[in-house]
Structures are given as structure tokens and as C-alpha cells.
Design a protein around this motif. Structure first.
Motif, PDB file in Angstrom:
ATOM      1  N   TYR A 131     -13.160  80.751  -8.512  1.00 37.74           N
ATOM      2  CA  TYR A 131     -13.102  81.776  -9.552  1.00 37.74           C
ATOM      3  C   TYR A 131     -12.670  81.187 -10.893  1.00 37.74           C
ATOM      4  O   TYR A 131     -13.011  81.716 -11.955  1.00 37.74           O
ATOM      5  N   LEU A 132     -11.905  80.066 -10.854  1.00 40.76           N
ATOM      6  CA  LEU A 132     -11.404  79.497 -12.106  1.00 40.76           C
ATOM      7  C   LEU A 132     -12.550  79.081 -13.031  1.00 40.76           C
ATOM      8  O   LEU A 132     -12.397  79.110 -14.253  1.00 40.76           O
ATOM      9  N   PHE A 133     -13.694  78.729 -12.467  1.00 40.87           N
ATOM     10  CA  PHE A 133     -14.825  78.363 -13.318  1.00 40.87           C
ATOM     11  C   PHE A 133     -15.308  79.560 -14.109  1.00 40.87           C
ATOM     12  O   PHE A 133     -15.695  79.440 -15.270  1.00 40.87           O
ATOM     13  N   LYS A 134     -15.302  80.719 -13.490  1.00 42.19           N
ATOM     14  CA  LYS A 134     -15.739  81.912 -14.200  1.00 42.19           C
ATOM     15  C   LYS A 134     -14.666  82.351 -15.202  1.00 42.19           C
ATOM     16  O   LYS A 134     -14.970  82.727 -16.320  1.00 42.19           O
ATOM     17  N   ARG A 135     -13.445  82.279 -14.826  1.00 39.69           N
ATOM     18  CA  ARG A 135     -12.384  82.806 -15.689  1.00 39.69           C
ATOM     19  C   ARG A 135     -12.176  81.933 -16.921  1.00 39.69           C
ATOM     20  O   ARG A 135     -12.011  82.434 -18.021  1.00 39.69           O
ATOM     21  N   PHE A 136     -12.164  80.607 -16.729  1.00 37.21           N
ATOM     22  CA  PHE A 136     -11.801  79.724 -17.839  1.00 37.21           C
ATOM     23  C   PHE A 136     -13.003  79.017 -18.468  1.00 37.21           C
ATOM     24  O   PHE A 136     -12.977  78.712 -19.651  1.00 37.21           O
ATOM     25  N   THR A 140     -18.653  77.312 -21.064  1.00 35.29           N
ATOM     26  CA  THR A 140     -18.864  75.866 -21.060  1.00 35.29           C
ATOM     27  C   THR A 140     -19.924  75.486 -20.038  1.00 35.29           C
ATOM     28  O   THR A 140     -20.834  74.692 -20.326  1.00 35.29           O
ATOM     29  N   ILE A 141     -19.830  76.047 -18.841  1.00 36.99           N
ATOM     30  CA  ILE A 141     -20.822  75.758 -17.807  1.00 36.99           C
ATOM     31  C   ILE A 141     -22.192  76.246 -18.241  1.00 36.99           C
ATOM     32  O   ILE A 141     -23.214  75.567 -18.059  1.00 36.99           O
ATOM     33  N   ASP A 143     -23.334  76.571 -21.273  1.00 32.54           N
ATOM     34  CA  ASP A 143     -23.857  75.662 -22.297  1.00 32.54           C
ATOM     35  C   ASP A 143     -24.398  74.385 -21.666  1.00 32.54           C
ATOM     36  O   ASP A 143     -25.439  73.874 -22.076  1.00 32.54           O
ATOM     37  N   GLY A 144     -23.681  73.855 -20.694  1.00 34.64           N
ATOM     38  CA  GLY A 144     -24.145  72.621 -20.060  1.00 34.64           C
ATOM     39  C   GLY A 144     -25.470  72.797 -19.346  1.00 34.64           C
ATOM     40  O   GLY A 144     -26.381  71.964 -19.476  1.00 34.64           O
ATOM     41  N   ALA A 145     -25.601  73.887 -18.602  1.00 26.76           N
ATOM     42  CA  ALA A 145     -26.851  74.132 -17.870  1.00 26.76           C
ATOM     43  C   ALA A 145     -27.994  74.432 -18.837  1.00 26.76           C
ATOM     44  O   ALA A 145     -29.130  73.964 -18.630  1.00 26.76           O
ATOM     45  N   ALA A 146     -27.709  75.202 -19.884  1.00 28.16           N
ATOM     46  CA  ALA A 146     -28.757  75.510 -20.859  1.00 28.16           C
ATOM     47  C   ALA A 146     -29.228  74.241 -21.570  1.00 28.16           C
ATOM     48  O   ALA A 146     -30.422  74.013 -21.754  1.00 28.16           O
ATOM     49  N   GLY A 147     -28.269  73.401 -21.974  1.00 31.44           N
ATOM     50  CA  GLY A 147     -28.636  72.143 -22.621  1.00 31.44           C
ATOM     51  C   GLY A 147     -29.477  71.263 -21.718  1.00 31.44           C
ATOM     52  O   GLY A 147     -30.430  70.608 -22.153  1.00 31.44           O
ATOM     53  N   ARG A 148     -29.130  71.260 -20.437  1.00 29.07           N
ATOM     54  CA  ARG A 148     -29.890  70.462 -19.476  1.00 29.07           C
ATOM     55  C   ARG A 148     -31.324  70.972 -19.359  1.00 29.07           C
ATOM     56  O   ARG A 148     -32.280  70.185 -19.303  1.00 29.07           O
ATOM     57  N   LEU A 149     -31.492  72.287 -19.338  1.00 31.56           N
ATOM     58  CA  LEU A 149     -32.845  72.851 -19.249  1.00 31.56           C
ATOM     59  C   LEU A 149     -33.631  72.601 -20.537  1.00 31.56           C
ATOM     60  O   LEU A 149     -34.788  72.184 -20.500  1.00 31.56           O
ATOM     61  N   PHE A 150     -32.980  72.847 -21.666  1.00 32.54           N
ATOM     62  CA  PHE A 150     -33.691  72.703 -22.937  1.00 32.54           C
ATOM     63  C   PHE A 150     -34.119  71.254 -23.186  1.00 32.54           C
ATOM     64  O   PHE A 150     -35.071  70.996 -23.922  1.00 32.54           O
ATOM     65  N   SER A 151     -33.432  70.301 -22.585  1.00 34.91           N
ATOM     66  CA  SER A 151     -33.770  68.891 -22.821  1.00 34.91           C
ATOM     67  C   SER A 151     -34.885  68.389 -21.909  1.00 34.91           C
ATOM     68  O   SER A 151     -35.338  67.263 -22.064  1.00 34.91           O
ATOM     69  N   GLN A 152     -35.339  69.217 -20.965  1.00 37.38           N
ATOM     70  CA  GLN A 152     -36.418  68.780 -20.072  1.00 37.38           C
ATOM     71  C   GLN A 152     -37.738  68.793 -20.837  1.00 37.38           C
ATOM     72  O   GLN A 152     -38.077  69.788 -21.482  1.00 37.38           O
ATOM     73  N   LEU A 167     -25.467  71.167 -25.646  1.00 36.16           N
ATOM     74  CA  LEU A 167     -24.760  70.030 -25.045  1.00 36.16           C
ATOM     75  C   LEU A 167     -23.533  69.646 -25.872  1.00 36.16           C
ATOM     76  O   LEU A 167     -22.532  69.182 -25.317  1.00 36.16           O
ATOM     77  N   ARG A 168     -23.606  69.847 -27.186  1.00 33.81           N
ATOM     78  CA  ARG A 168     -22.422  69.587 -28.004  1.00 33.81           C
ATOM     79  C   ARG A 168     -21.306  70.556 -27.618  1.00 33.81           C
ATOM     80  O   ARG A 168     -20.146  70.167 -27.458  1.00 33.81           O
ATOM     81  N   ARG A 169     -21.666  71.807 -27.458  1.00 29.98           N
ATOM     82  CA  ARG A 169     -20.669  72.807 -27.036  1.00 29.98           C
ATOM     83  C   ARG A 169     -20.143  72.485 -25.634  1.00 29.98           C
ATOM     84  O   ARG A 169     -18.955  72.677 -25.341  1.00 29.98           O
ATOM     85  N   PHE A 170     -20.993  72.011 -24.765  1.00 29.40           N
ATOM     86  CA  PHE A 170     -20.588  71.639 -23.410  1.00 29.40           C
ATOM     87  C   PHE A 170     -19.568  70.505 -23.445  1.00 29.40           C
ATOM     88  O   PHE A 170     -18.525  70.559 -22.779  1.00 29.40           O
ATOM     89  N   ARG A 171     -19.822  69.491 -24.251  1.00 25.67           N
ATOM     90  CA  ARG A 171     -18.887  68.363 -24.321  1.00 25.67           C
ATOM     91  C   ARG A 171     -17.551  68.797 -24.904  1.00 25.67           C
ATOM     92  O   ARG A 171     -16.489  68.367 -24.453  1.00 25.67           O
ATOM     93  N   THR A 172     -17.605  69.660 -25.920  1.00 25.00           N
ATOM     94  CA  THR A 172     -16.362  70.167 -26.495  1.00 25.00           C
ATOM     95  C   THR A 172     -15.590  70.969 -25.455  1.00 25.00           C
ATOM     96  O   THR A 172     -14.364  70.862 -25.339  1.00 25.00           O
ATOM     97  N   GLY A 173     -16.317  71.776 -24.696  1.00 22.15           N
ATOM     98  CA  GLY A 173     -15.677  72.583 -23.652  1.00 22.15           C
ATOM     99  C   GLY A 173     -15.053  71.711 -22.568  1.00 22.15           C
ATOM    100  O   GLY A 173     -13.966  72.008 -22.064  1.00 22.15           O
ATOM    101  N   MET A 174     -15.720  70.627 -22.211  1.00 22.65           N
ATOM    102  CA  MET A 174     -15.167  69.716 -21.193  1.00 22.65           C
ATOM    103  C   MET A 174     -13.879  69.075 -21.698  1.00 22.65           C
ATOM    104  O   MET A 174     -12.905  68.924 -20.951  1.00 22.65           O
ATOM    105  N   ALA A 175     -13.889  68.687 -22.972  1.00 26.12           N
ATOM    106  CA  ALA A 175     -12.677  68.065 -23.525  1.00 26.12           C
ATOM    107  C   ALA A 175     -11.522  69.061 -23.530  1.00 26.12           C
ATOM    108  O   ALA A 175     -10.381  68.712 -23.183  1.00 26.12           O
TER     109      ALA A 175
END
Lengths: 199, 122
Positions: A131-136, A140-141, A143-152, A167-175
Motif C-alpha cells: 500500500y505504501l506505493f499507492k500512498r506515497f 512517481t510510479i 510517471d516512470g511507467a508513462a515515460g517508459r511507454l512514451f519512449s518506445q 522520466l524527469r519527474r520519475f527521477r526526481t520522485g525516486m530521489a
């Protein structure tokens, strides 16, 4: 240990709306890859394990496998505060749940070691995540999946500018996730408050 | 659930061949349908992903027969690409050499297949 889980449909429905022309299987595949990258790059999924006994002269210890996750690496092995003793350890890159005490304990200490580990998804995965992935980390997740799809390449939803943006938002979210998890979700690293007009 | 039979039926409507006895047999149309499947696999292998608990796999491509029309075999990829396959079959019939052919329309239908598969064009 353990937590409630959510199904990745929470993200897949949003993802299908973002990337028109994607298939449910493709969206799920992108989400799974994103979850794995998020866990391994940020180490944000942290768990304190049950204390383990320190055994006299025993050097190598193996942590119990987790029923809902795989151990990515050991964050720390701390001595039990009730029986403090000086110890160091080092992990094993080929066996993530294994560590070596240097030097080994000079006596048996029940519950002498408290492990903190970073987790990732298990090998056999059932399309459910903690559940922590959904809550926090929902956005970020996503953005990462969308960036991965858009880059195909060669897809109806291919878009390099959108891929870069997400993907920029994904990296910021990971940090940010890595920072928050290291702070054990207690406080921001700054007391800055946005002015009213900027909120 | 859409079926291969639905695709063949709609293709027949496009080529004005819906009444028995047909000018183009089921086996001919299903052959073109198999070509559409293989072309789609070449352009978009992700359409054939089969997710499982450890990742995703690709099954071997299935070659369909006219029996699959009668059996109601399901459409092999996500149904959002159903129109593209219909247009491919109709287009390839139109690419044949007979007096009912309209070359321009056949070329248009075949190009629409590629556009819909990789470009998302309506």
C-alpha cells in the motif's frame, strides 16, 4: 512486517488513458519494470526485520526470506540497544540476505542483531504491491511507467518530449523517495514554507 | 468478445462478398488474416505479450484455419485493433487480380492497417 496491498490496476487505468493505443498487457509490463527500477534505484521500500540471535564465533548469518518481497540489500545491522556491543558487518553481493560479522560475537546474545533491509518485488509476482506505493509514490510510479511507454519507438503513443518530461519527474520522485525513506518518514530536510500566493 | 469470425464477416462486407456462394472462400480470407497477424507481430510484438508472474512471454504465433471461424475462436490481440485487421484482409483481397478489384481502395486499406497499428490513426 508485511502490509496491506493494492493491485496495479490502480495505475494501469491511468496509464491507459495517458498512452492511447497501449494494451493492458503492455501497460502492466511497463508498470512492473517501473516498480523494479523504483525499488532498486531508490531503496525506498524499507523493512525492519525481527531481531536475530548473535551466536558466539559465528561469522556468516542469513536473513529469513520475506514472503512478499525479495531482499535487495542490507541497510544496516544494529546491535540491540539492551545489549550494546561493538560490531561491524559486510554484506554479500551475490546473496543479498547474507552478511558477515567482523569480528564474530564473543558470546551468545539473544536478539542481539536488528536488521534493516531494502526490499524489491519478489520473483513470482501477483500484480499486487504494498500500500505504501499507492500512498506515497503513486504519481512517481505513474510517471516512470508513462515515460517508459512514451519512449518506445514505433507505437501510437510514442512521444520523446513526453517521455523526457515524465522520466524527469520519475527521477526526481525516486530521489525524494530515497531521501524520505532514509529519514524514516519523519521530517522534511527543510522548514521552507511556500508563500500563500504560490500555493 | 470479438472473434475471428467477426473480422471475416466485416471484411466480406467491405469487399461486397457477403452472400453465399462467396467469390472469396473462407480459407482465402483466413490466409490473409494470418498474414495480418504476422505483419502485426512484426510491427508491434507488444500486442502479443502474455504477462505472467515472473515477467512476460511471447507465445508462438498461431496460424488459423477456416475451422476457427466456425469454432468462434477469439480475436488474437486487443480488440481496439480489430478494425485494422479487417481492413488488412479487405485490402489484400482488393490487391488480387480480378474484375472486381479497386486498386486505389485496396492500397488505402492496406496503408490504414499500418497507420492504425503503429500510428494510432483513426
Amino acid at each position: 512486517m508485511g502490509s496491506s496491498t493494492v493491485i496495479i490496476d490502480e495505475w494501469a487505468d491511468e496509464l491507459m488513458s495517458l498512452a492511447g493505443g497501449s494494451t493492458p498487457a503492455g501497460a502492466r509490463q511497463a508498470l512492473k519494470a517501473t516498480f523494479r527500477e523504483f525499488c532498486s534505484s531508490s531503496g525506498a521500500w524499507i523493512r525492519k526485520l525481527d531481531p536475530i540471535d548473535a551466536v558466539k564465533d559465528k561469522e556468516i548469518y542469513c536473513l529469513d526470506p520475506q514472503p512478499d518481497a525479495s531482499i535487495l540489500y542490507i541497510l544496516s545491522i544494529t546491535p540491540n540497544p539492551d545489549t550494546p556491543w561493538h560490531m561491524r558487518y559486510h554484506g554479500d553481493p551475490e546473496i543479498p540476505g547474507q552478511f558477515t560479522l567482523v569480528p564474530p560475537a564473543t558470546k551468545d546474545i539473544p536478539d542481539g542483531l536488528i536488521p534493516y533491509v531494502a526490499l524489491t518485488l519478489p520473483e513470482q509476482w501477483s500484480d499486487r504491491v504494498p500500500y505504501l506505493f499507492k500512498r506515497f509514490y503513486f504519481d512517481t510510479i505513474l510517471d516512470g511507467a508513462a515515460g517508459r511507454l512514451f519512449s518506445q519507438p514505433g507505437k501510437p503513443y510514442t512521444s520523446l518530449p513526453m517521455a523526457k518530461y515524465h522520466l524527469r519527474r520519475f527521477r526526481t520522485g525516486m530521489a525524494a523517495a530515497r531521501d524520505m525513506s532514509r529519514r524514516q518518514f519523519t521530517a522534511l530536510d527543510t522548514q521552507f514554507v511556500f508563500p500563500r500566493w504560490a500555493v | 468478445m470479438v472473434t475471428i469470425a467477426d473480422a471475416i464477416t466485416q471484411a466480406r462486407q467491405l469487399i461486397q462478398d457477403s452472400r453465399d456462394p462467396y467469390r472469396n472462400s473462407d480459407s482465402k480470407l483466413i490466409g490473409y488474416f494470418n498474414s495480418a497477424v504476422m505483419s502485426a507481430y512484426n510491427l508491434r510484438p507488444d500486442l502479443f505479450l502474455v504477462p505472467d508472474t515472473t515477467g512476460a512471454t511471447w507465445n508462438e504465433l498461431t496460424l488459423y484455419t477456416s475451422n476457427d471461424i466456425a469454432d468462434g475462436t477469439g480475436f488474437p490481440v486487443s480488440s481496439q485493433y480489430f478494425p485494422a485487421f479487417v481492413e488488412y484482409v479487405a485490402g489484400y483481397v482488393g490487391a488480387g487480380d480480378d474484375e472486381f478489384v479497386l486498386d486505389g481502395r485496396a492500397a488505402l486499406l492496406l496503408s490504414r492497417f499500418t497507420q492504425k497499428i503503429i500510428g494510432g490513426a483513426v
